[in-house]
Scaffold this motif. Structure first.
Motif, PDB file in Angstrom:
ATOM      1  N   ASN A   1       1.954   6.598  -7.243  1.00  0.00           N
ATOM      2  CA  ASN A   1       0.879   7.366  -7.877  1.00  0.00           C
ATOM      3  C   ASN A   1       0.832   8.825  -7.436  1.00  0.00           C
ATOM      4  O   ASN A   1      -0.183   9.496  -7.623  1.00  0.00           O
ATOM      5  CB  ASN A   1      -0.462   6.681  -7.584  1.00  0.00           C
TER       6      ASN A   1
ATOM      7  N   PHE B   1       0.830  -1.195   0.000  1.00  0.00           N
ATOM      8  CA  PHE B   1       0.000   0.000   0.000  1.00  0.00           C
ATOM      9  C   PHE B   1       0.873   1.258   0.000  1.00  0.00           C
ATOM     10  O   PHE B   1       0.602   2.218  -0.721  1.00  0.00           O
ATOM     11  CB  PHE B   1      -0.941   0.010   1.196  1.00  0.00           C
ATOM     12  N   SER B   2       1.923   1.248   0.814  1.00  0.00           N
ATOM     13  CA  SER B   2       2.834   2.402   0.867  1.00  0.00           C
ATOM     14  C   SER B   2       3.458   2.639  -0.498  1.00  0.00           C
ATOM     15  O   SER B   2       3.542   3.776  -0.969  1.00  0.00           O
ATOM     16  CB  SER B   2       3.928   2.159   1.908  1.00  0.00           C
ATOM     17  N   ARG B   3       3.890   1.551  -1.147  1.00  0.00           N
ATOM     18  CA  ARG B   3       4.500   1.667  -2.465  1.00  0.00           C
ATOM     19  C   ARG B   3       3.476   2.148  -3.486  1.00  0.00           C
ATOM     20  O   ARG B   3       3.789   2.957  -4.365  1.00  0.00           O
ATOM     21  CB  ARG B   3       5.074   0.317  -2.889  1.00  0.00           C
ATOM     22  N   GLY B   4       2.230   1.668  -3.358  1.00  0.00           N
ATOM     23  CA  GLY B   4       1.177   2.100  -4.271  1.00  0.00           C
ATOM     24  C   GLY B   4       0.884   3.579  -4.155  1.00  0.00           C
ATOM     25  O   GLY B   4       0.622   4.258  -5.159  1.00  0.00           O
ATOM     26  N   MET B   5       0.928   4.095  -2.934  1.00  0.00           N
ATOM     27  CA  MET B   5       0.736   5.529  -2.731  1.00  0.00           C
ATOM     28  C   MET B   5       1.879   6.311  -3.378  1.00  0.00           C
ATOM     29  O   MET B   5       1.662   7.286  -4.102  1.00  0.00           O
ATOM     30  CB  MET B   5       0.656   5.842  -1.232  1.00  0.00           C
TER      31      MET B   5
ATOM     32  N   LEU C   1      -4.470   7.248  -0.626  1.00  0.00           N
ATOM     33  CA  LEU C   1      -4.864   5.843  -0.526  1.00  0.00           C
ATOM     34  C   LEU C   1      -5.725   5.430  -1.711  1.00  0.00           C
ATOM     35  O   LEU C   1      -5.546   4.347  -2.277  1.00  0.00           O
ATOM     36  CB  LEU C   1      -5.621   5.599   0.786  1.00  0.00           C
TER      37      LEU C   1
ATOM     38  N   ILE D   1      -4.027   4.289  -4.874  1.00  0.00           N
ATOM     39  CA  ILE D   1      -3.493   2.917  -4.954  1.00  0.00           C
ATOM     40  C   ILE D   1      -4.300   2.118  -5.966  1.00  0.00           C
ATOM     41  O   ILE D   1      -3.751   1.347  -6.766  1.00  0.00           O
ATOM     42  CB  ILE D   1      -3.560   2.219  -3.574  1.00  0.00           C
ATOM     43  N   TRP D   2      -5.621   2.304  -5.945  1.00  0.00           N
ATOM     44  CA  TRP D   2      -6.529   1.548  -6.808  1.00  0.00           C
ATOM     45  C   TRP D   2      -6.988   2.342  -8.029  1.00  0.00           C
ATOM     46  O   TRP D   2      -7.372   1.749  -9.027  1.00  0.00           O
ATOM     47  CB  TRP D   2      -7.745   1.096  -6.010  1.00  0.00           C
TER      48      TRP D   2
ATOM     49  N   ALA E   1      -3.139  -0.758  -8.671  1.00  0.00           N
ATOM     50  CA  ALA E   1      -2.761  -2.115  -8.260  1.00  0.00           C
ATOM     51  C   ALA E   1      -3.273  -3.146  -9.253  1.00  0.00           C
ATOM     52  O   ALA E   1      -2.639  -4.177  -9.477  1.00  0.00           O
ATOM     53  CB  ALA E   1      -3.302  -2.401  -6.862  1.00  0.00           C
TER      54      ALA E   1
END
Length: 204
Positions: free
Chosen positions: A117, A110-114, A181, A184-185, A191
């Protein structure tokens, strides 16, 4: 006597009518949910007194494996990332595990996804909150199939993280934290592209 007989004659009809209504009640309840890979999501909820509707829901895949379901709730329908990020009032993302997961690893993803992006300067301002969120997931060690965590944006309060039905610490006060957050999606590097489309209510 006539009244007595009339009551006795109509009583069975009344009982049958009541029984029919009760038998329909579970069906009505089911009609208000959406099945996503076996997970039942309500199509309408209330967050902080505000009614929200299910904007979209889908499954996060890793290769061929189903990892979790995600459901996005908003006050009104949105079909683009920009509309979701700008939506007024409370918002919610609910995640339900479809397999057992190392929650510390999930927190890192999740941290990496934030970070992936966002612009680096914007992400750096959120690092204290990111570290705290990662620690919450690390403390849980594992998230098992069927367990849920929820991300709520509540105006004037912040982002509220609820894991397995328990609110985790103080809200994340930074207004941008919830949108980070959501990226992320829903960001340019989501993701899961199919999940992004599903959350935005786009049909296949």
């Amino acid at each position: 006597m006539n009244i007595h007989h009339r009551v006795l004659r109509t009583l069975p009809t009344a009982i049958l009518t009541l029984a029919a209504i009760l038998s329909l009640a579970p069906g009505l309840a089911r009609a208000a949910t959406v099945d996503v890979a076996g997970v039942q999501l309500e199509d309408r909820i209330t967050v902080n007194g505000s009614p929200l509707q299910l904007n979209g829901a889908g499954v996060r895949y890793k290769a061929v494996f189903k990892v979790y379901t995600a459901g996005l709730y908003l006050g009104q329908k949105a079909t683009t990332t920009e509309q979701v990020l700008a939506a007024p009032g409370p918002r919610r993302m609910t995640i339900t595990m479809l397999r057992d997961i190392d929650s510390a690893e999930l927190g890192k993803l999740f941290s990496r996804g934030m970070e992936d992006n966002m612009e680096r300067s914007a992400f750096s301002k959120l690092i204290p909150g990111v570290i705290r969120m990662s620690q919450v997931f690390t403390d849980h060690k594992k998230l098992l199939a069927g367990e849920t965590f929820v991300l709520d944006w509540v105006p004037g309060t912040g982002t509220v993280l609820t894991v397995k039905g328990k609110v985790e610490g103080e809200p994340f006060k930074e207004p941008e934290f919830f949108n980070a957050l959501m990226r992320i999606w829903l960001g340019p590097k989501p993701a899961d592209w199919q999940l992004k489309d599903a959350l935005l209510g786009k049909k296949k």
